[in-house]
Design an enzyme around this catalytic site. Structure first.
Site, mmCIF file in Angstrom:
data_model
loop_
_atom_site.group_PDB
_atom_site.id
_atom_site.type_symbol
_atom_site.label_atom_id
_atom_site.label_comp_id
_atom_site.label_asym_id
_atom_site.label_seq_id
_atom_site.Cartn_x
_atom_site.Cartn_y
_atom_site.Cartn_z
ATOM 1 N N ASP A 46 21.216 55.771 -20.504
ATOM 2 C CA ASP A 46 22.577 56.009 -20.002
ATOM 3 C C ASP A 46 22.876 55.066 -18.835
ATOM 4 O O ASP A 46 24.009 55.000 -18.350
ATOM 5 C CB ASP A 46 22.798 57.485 -19.636
ATOM 6 C CG ASP A 46 21.818 58.001 -18.600
ATOM 7 O OD1 ASP A 46 20.896 57.262 -18.205
ATOM 8 O OD2 ASP A 46 21.977 59.170 -18.173
ATOM 9 N N SER A 47 21.862 54.283 -18.417
ATOM 10 C CA SER A 47 22.097 53.207 -17.443
ATOM 11 C C SER A 47 23.077 52.188 -18.013
ATOM 12 O O SER A 47 23.588 51.346 -17.269
ATOM 13 C CB SER A 47 20.783 52.521 -17.068
ATOM 14 O OG SER A 47 20.094 52.094 -18.230
ATOM 15 N N ASP A 85 19.025 58.208 -24.454
ATOM 16 C CA ASP A 85 19.299 59.157 -23.372
ATOM 17 C C ASP A 85 20.378 60.128 -23.789
ATOM 18 O O ASP A 85 21.417 59.726 -24.335
ATOM 19 C CB ASP A 85 19.806 58.399 -22.136
ATOM 20 C CG ASP A 85 18.710 58.191 -21.118
ATOM 21 O OD1 ASP A 85 17.757 58.990 -21.081
ATOM 22 O OD2 ASP A 85 18.813 57.209 -20.357
ATOM 23 N N LYS A 114 15.907 61.551 -24.817
ATOM 24 C CA LYS A 114 15.334 61.772 -23.479
ATOM 25 C C LYS A 114 16.315 62.607 -22.674
ATOM 26 O O LYS A 114 17.536 62.371 -22.739
ATOM 27 C CB LYS A 114 15.075 60.430 -22.790
ATOM 28 C CG LYS A 114 14.637 60.566 -21.322
ATOM 29 C CD LYS A 114 13.991 59.303 -20.781
ATOM 30 C CE LYS A 114 14.934 58.231 -20.326
ATOM 31 N NZ LYS A 114 15.835 58.642 -19.223
ATOM 32 N N GLU A 183 10.244 58.700 -12.312
ATOM 33 C CA GLU A 183 11.021 57.642 -11.636
ATOM 34 C C GLU A 183 11.108 57.876 -10.129
ATOM 35 O O GLU A 183 11.341 59.002 -9.672
ATOM 36 C CB GLU A 183 12.451 57.623 -12.232
ATOM 37 C CG GLU A 183 13.359 56.623 -11.528
ATOM 38 C CD GLU A 183 14.659 56.323 -12.245
ATOM 39 O OE1 GLU A 183 14.920 56.914 -13.317
ATOM 40 O OE2 GLU A 183 15.421 55.493 -11.718
#
Ligand code: KIV
Length: 273
Positions: A46-47, A85, A114, A183
């Site tokens: 989703d980045s 994502d 994810k 992360e």
């Protein structure tokens, strides 16, 4: 046949496996490049929201938009496993909707999904797993929590917070996730989580001891206009290469040097008489 979730689940470094390599891709050409490099897992992250769609965070991307990018990546038919994502709000409201949203990403071409969060997402992870969809977890500096965290801040900086993270990781593992992204945590927390789990950890800013590493395609190739974060290693600086090529094209068009005769279709006799 693409690398499967169970095959990834078996890739624990302490059992002698090579570290897992995961890189993001949001479209067909980048997925081809990533796959040609022999990467294990392609993350349609989703980045995409902040890396290519111009948003400031990952909260502004929808399931439909994610499906659009997953379809493009799947069109490359990679050998790598494709994990997509689940975007913010696609798994926070209702278990039925969460399963349908995960299913939409699978039908678009992902091999697994994810989702971010620990014990609080346990039941939704269970519902998606019950629909036979493999799930990857994501803990630590979870970008979808940016407003709750008050910014993109390193997490688990106290003993207590590190203990909670490991408890979250174990609860996801007990539910049946096949791997967990860790992360933005001190390296001791990356090490502790990795040692505490049977499933592989994939780190980003979590030190050298996780079972794999993930970076964003645009960060590692120097394709962003922001300073790289501390955990990024830039393996190429393609931004200036691209700008220089485009400047040469513009100059050639303006001077008349492009197109040349070899770049032009010949005129048939009929058109010349
Ligand atoms: O969306 C993404 O790129 C990610 C990575 C930062 C792990 O979730």
């Amino acid at each position: 046949m693409s690398l499967s979730a169970p095959a990834i689940r078996a890739r624990k470094r302490r059992s002698g496996s090579q570290p897992l390599v995961m890189v993001t891709a949001y479209d067909e050409p980048s997925a081809r490049f990533v796959d040609a490099a022999g990467v294990d897992i392609i993350l349609v992250g989703d980045s995409v929201a902040n890396v290519v769609l111009g948003h400031h965070d990952t909260l502004h991307v929808t399931v439909e938009e994610m499906c659009h990018h997953v379809r493009a990546v799947a069109a490359a038919k990679p050998r790598a496993h494709i994990v997509a994502d689940m975007p913010w709000l696609s798994y926070h409201v209702d278990a039925g909707d969460s399963v349908r949203n995960a299913g939409a990403l699978i039908r678009a071409g992902a091999h697994s999904v994810k989702l971010e969060g620990g014990q609080i997402r346990r039941s939704v992870a269970r519902a998606i797993l019950d629909a036979e969809i493999p799930v990857m977890g994501h803990l630590g500096l979870t970008p979808q929590s940016v407003l709750a965290f008050g910014g993109f801040k390193v997490q688990a900086k106290t003993r207590e917070a590190a203990k909670w993270l490991v408890e979250d990781a174990i609860s996801l593992q007990d539910e049946g996730v096949y791997a967990i992204v860790i992360e933005g945590v001190p390296s001791a927390v990356g090490t502790l989580a990795t040692e505490s789990l049977e499933v592989p950890t994939i780190g980003i800013g979590a030190g050298p001891d996780t079972d794999g590493q993930v970076l964003v395609f645009h960060d590692l190739l120097g394709l962003t206009n922001r300073a790289p974060a501390k955990f990024v290693r830039q393996y190429a600086d393609l931004g200036p290469v691209i700008t220089e090529a485009l400047e040469r094209f513009a100059a050639d068009v303006r001077s008349g040097a492009f197109p040349s005769e070899t770049e032009t279709y010949a005129n048939p006799e009929d058109l010349l008489n």
